[in-house]
Design a protein around this motif. Sequence first.
Motif, mmCIF file in Angstrom:
data_model
loop_
_atom_site.group_PDB
_atom_site.id
_atom_site.type_symbol
_atom_site.label_atom_id
_atom_site.label_comp_id
_atom_site.label_asym_id
_atom_site.label_seq_id
_atom_site.Cartn_x
_atom_site.Cartn_y
_atom_site.Cartn_z
ATOM 1 N N LEU A 157 5.759 -8.236 10.923
ATOM 2 C CA LEU A 157 5.670 -6.969 11.667
ATOM 3 C C LEU A 157 6.081 -5.792 10.777
ATOM 4 N N GLU A 158 7.074 -6.043 9.935
ATOM 5 C CA GLU A 158 7.534 -5.000 9.008
ATOM 6 C C GLU A 158 6.388 -4.609 8.062
ATOM 7 N N ASP A 159 5.694 -5.617 7.524
ATOM 8 C CA ASP A 159 4.602 -5.310 6.596
ATOM 9 C C ASP A 159 3.511 -4.499 7.300
ATOM 10 N N LYS A 160 3.224 -4.875 8.540
ATOM 11 C CA LYS A 160 2.199 -4.144 9.300
ATOM 12 C C LYS A 160 2.604 -2.669 9.444
ATOM 13 N N ALA A 161 3.874 -2.447 9.764
ATOM 14 C CA ALA A 161 4.360 -1.065 9.947
ATOM 15 C C ALA A 161 4.351 -0.303 8.609
ATOM 16 N N LEU A 162 4.734 -0.982 7.533
ATOM 17 C CA LEU A 162 4.734 -0.328 6.214
ATOM 18 C C LEU A 162 3.312 0.090 5.822
ATOM 19 N N CYS A 163 2.347 -0.781 6.118
ATOM 20 C CA CYS A 163 0.942 -0.459 5.804
ATOM 21 C C CYS A 163 0.524 0.827 6.512
ATOM 22 N N GLU A 164 0.886 0.914 7.763
ATOM 23 C CA GLU A 164 0.496 2.079 8.573
ATOM 24 C C GLU A 164 1.081 3.357 7.946
ATOM 25 N N THR A 203 -2.792 -8.010 3.379
ATOM 26 C CA THR A 203 -1.543 -7.598 4.037
ATOM 27 C C THR A 203 -1.577 -8.069 5.499
ATOM 28 N N ALA A 204 -0.513 -7.745 6.235
ATOM 29 C CA ALA A 204 -0.526 -8.051 7.679
ATOM 30 C C ALA A 204 -1.034 -6.858 8.474
ATOM 31 N N GLY A 205 -1.308 -5.767 7.792
ATOM 32 C CA GLY A 205 -1.729 -4.556 8.500
ATOM 33 C C GLY A 205 -3.056 -4.034 7.972
ATOM 34 N N ILE A 206 -3.163 -2.696 7.892
ATOM 35 C CA ILE A 206 -4.460 -2.137 7.482
ATOM 36 C C ILE A 206 -4.602 -2.079 5.965
ATOM 37 N N GLY A 207 -3.550 -2.460 5.254
ATOM 38 C CA GLY A 207 -3.671 -2.524 3.805
ATOM 39 C C GLY A 207 -2.865 -1.446 3.105
ATOM 40 N N THR A 208 -3.033 -1.409 1.782
ATOM 41 C CA THR A 208 -2.317 -0.414 0.961
ATOM 42 C C THR A 208 -3.331 0.652 0.532
ATOM 43 N N ALA A 209 -3.950 0.489 -0.633
ATOM 44 C CA ALA A 209 -4.941 1.481 -1.085
ATOM 45 C C ALA A 209 -6.134 1.540 -0.123
ATOM 46 N N LEU A 210 -6.574 0.378 0.341
ATOM 47 C CA LEU A 210 -7.720 0.379 1.259
ATOM 48 C C LEU A 210 -7.315 0.929 2.631
ATOM 49 N N GLY A 211 -6.051 0.751 2.984
ATOM 50 C CA GLY A 211 -5.535 1.370 4.214
ATOM 51 C C GLY A 211 -5.607 2.884 4.112
ATOM 52 N N PRO A 254 4.038 -0.909 -0.906
ATOM 53 C CA PRO A 254 5.270 -0.784 -0.114
ATOM 54 C C PRO A 254 6.503 -1.042 -0.971
ATOM 55 N N SER A 255 7.676 -0.698 -0.449
ATOM 56 C CA SER A 255 8.903 -0.940 -1.223
ATOM 57 C C SER A 255 9.149 -2.446 -1.401
ATOM 58 N N ILE A 312 -0.292 7.341 -14.458
ATOM 59 C CA ILE A 312 -0.376 7.355 -12.980
ATOM 60 C C ILE A 312 -0.081 8.766 -12.466
ATOM 61 N N SER A 313 -0.923 9.269 -11.572
ATOM 62 C CA SER A 313 -0.711 10.620 -11.020
ATOM 63 C C SER A 313 0.227 10.574 -9.822
ATOM 64 N N TYR A 314 -0.032 9.633 -8.895
ATOM 65 C CA TYR A 314 0.797 9.539 -7.682
ATOM 66 C C TYR A 314 1.119 8.094 -7.359
ATOM 67 N N TRP A 315 2.336 7.906 -6.886
ATOM 68 C CA TRP A 315 2.768 6.632 -6.301
ATOM 69 C C TRP A 315 2.939 6.909 -4.814
ATOM 70 N N VAL A 316 2.405 6.041 -3.991
ATOM 71 C CA VAL A 316 2.582 6.206 -2.542
ATOM 72 C C VAL A 316 3.272 4.966 -2.008
ATOM 73 N N THR A 317 4.360 5.172 -1.276
ATOM 74 C CA THR A 317 5.032 4.065 -0.592
ATOM 75 C C THR A 317 5.173 4.481 0.877
ATOM 76 N N GLU A 318 5.871 3.663 1.655
ATOM 77 C CA GLU A 318 6.074 4.045 3.065
ATOM 78 C C GLU A 318 6.926 5.312 3.173
ATOM 79 N N HIS A 319 7.617 5.658 2.086
ATOM 80 C CA HIS A 319 8.475 6.848 2.118
ATOM 81 C C HIS A 319 7.731 8.128 1.801
ATOM 82 N N GLY A 320 6.516 8.033 1.328
ATOM 83 C CA GLY A 320 5.755 9.256 1.030
ATOM 84 C C GLY A 320 5.104 9.184 -0.329
ATOM 85 N N ARG A 321 4.777 10.373 -0.842
ATOM 86 C CA ARG A 321 4.070 10.465 -2.117
ATOM 87 C C ARG A 321 5.062 10.906 -3.210
ATOM 88 N N PHE A 322 4.946 10.305 -4.374
ATOM 89 C CA PHE A 322 5.803 10.675 -5.504
ATOM 90 C C PHE A 322 4.923 11.053 -6.685
#
Length: 351
Positions: free
Chosen positions: A123-130, A157-165, A263-264, A320-330
Motif C-alpha cells: 500500500l505504501e508503494d502504491k501511495a508513493l507512486c501516486e 510497481t504496486a501503483g501507477i508507476g514511477t516515470a510512466l506514472g 521513490p525513497s 541529470i536535470s531533475y530527480w523526482v521522489t514522493e517528496h517533490g522535485r529536486f
Amino acid sequence: MSFLFESLSLKYNQTELHVLDQTLLPHEEKWISIQTPDEAIICIQNLQVRGAPFISLVAAISFSQWVLENSPNEEQMLQCLQNLYESRPTAVNLENIIKRFKNFIQNKLTSSDFFDRAHQMVLEDKALCEKMSHHGAEVLSTYYNILTHCNTGQLATAGIGTALGAINIRQQNSPDIHVWVDETRPLLQGGRLTTWELGKLHIPYTLICDNMAASLMYQSKVDHIIIGADRVLPSGAITNKIGSYGLAVLAKHHNIPFTVVAPSTTCDKNLTEISDIPIEQRPPHEVRGFAIGKDSKISWAPVDSHTHNPSFDTVPPELISYWVTEHGRFSNQDISESTGSKYQLWNSQFS
Ligand code: MRU
C-alpha cells in the motif's frame, strides 16, 4: 476467490499470490500462482516478476505468507531472506525491504504481523507512486514529445508507476503528449511492456529501436527524457536499465532535460561510490538472440560468440536535470548545496 489487493499485475490475500507473467506480454495475459519464496525467486530471476519496487513487494508478500503458514524459526527466516536477497542484485528496493523484515525478526513480531507489514509495504508503494507521479507530471507539464526507457509503470510497481506514472498523470492533466518508447534491448521491456501499458492508457506512442533515439534528438523531436531507477545514491548518481547512461549523455549534448523518478525506497543509504553498485550480469543467450518467454529460442549470433550483458548502467549526477521522489522535485543545485530545506529533504531520504 477474494483478494486483499489487486492491480494490473499482482493479486494476493493471506494464502494466495498471483502475478501476471511479464515474459509472455503483450501477446498473452497469463497469471501464475507463486506458492513459496523459492518460486518467487525463480519468477524474479527469469523476469516474470521485474521492476525495482515490484520485485521487492512480491518477495515481501511471498516471504510473509510462508512465515504465516510455516511458523519458521529465526534461523530459517534469515536463510529465506538471504535467498531472496540473492535473487537479483542491482535494485536496492529488495535489500531495503529485507532489512525491514530483519528488524521485525529482531523485534519478535508475530507471524500474522509479518503479513500485515508486507501488505502495508504494498500500500505504501502504491501511495508513493501516486505522489511522485504528480510531481513528475509537473516537471513534464510544458513538454510534449517525451522519451522513456525500459518499463516503469504498473507492471514495475504496486501503483501507477514511477516515470510512466508521471507520463500518465501528465496526459490526464492535459492530453497532448506523445511518447517515444525505447525498445530496451536485450529483453525489450520497452517494446513488450511499456507499449502494452501505454496502449491500455490510450496514450499515443511510437516504438523505436534504441539506436534511433540519437537521431530523433538531433532532429529536435524529443523534448524531455524521463526514466526510473533501481538505485539512487546520496550524490544523485542513479542506476537503471542498461542504455540509461547513453540516453543521458545524448540528452546533455542536445540540451534536453533528463529526469529520474524514483521513490525513497529506491534510495541507497549505504553506498557512496558508483563503482560499489552491484551490476547484474545476465546470460549470453540474451545477447546472442532474443531470450525471454515463448520466443526464447530465437538466436542470430554464432552459439560461441563472446558476449557482454550487464543489465544496468549508472548515470552520474551531472547528467541529470531533475530527480523526482514522493517528496517533490529536486534540481542539481538542490542536492549539491549542503544547506537549505530542499537539501535537507533530499538528504532525509538517505537517513
Ligand atoms: O530488469 P528490469 O526489467 O527489472 O529493470 C527495470 C528497470 O530498470 C526500471 O527502470 C526500474 O526498475 C525502475 S521501475 C519503477
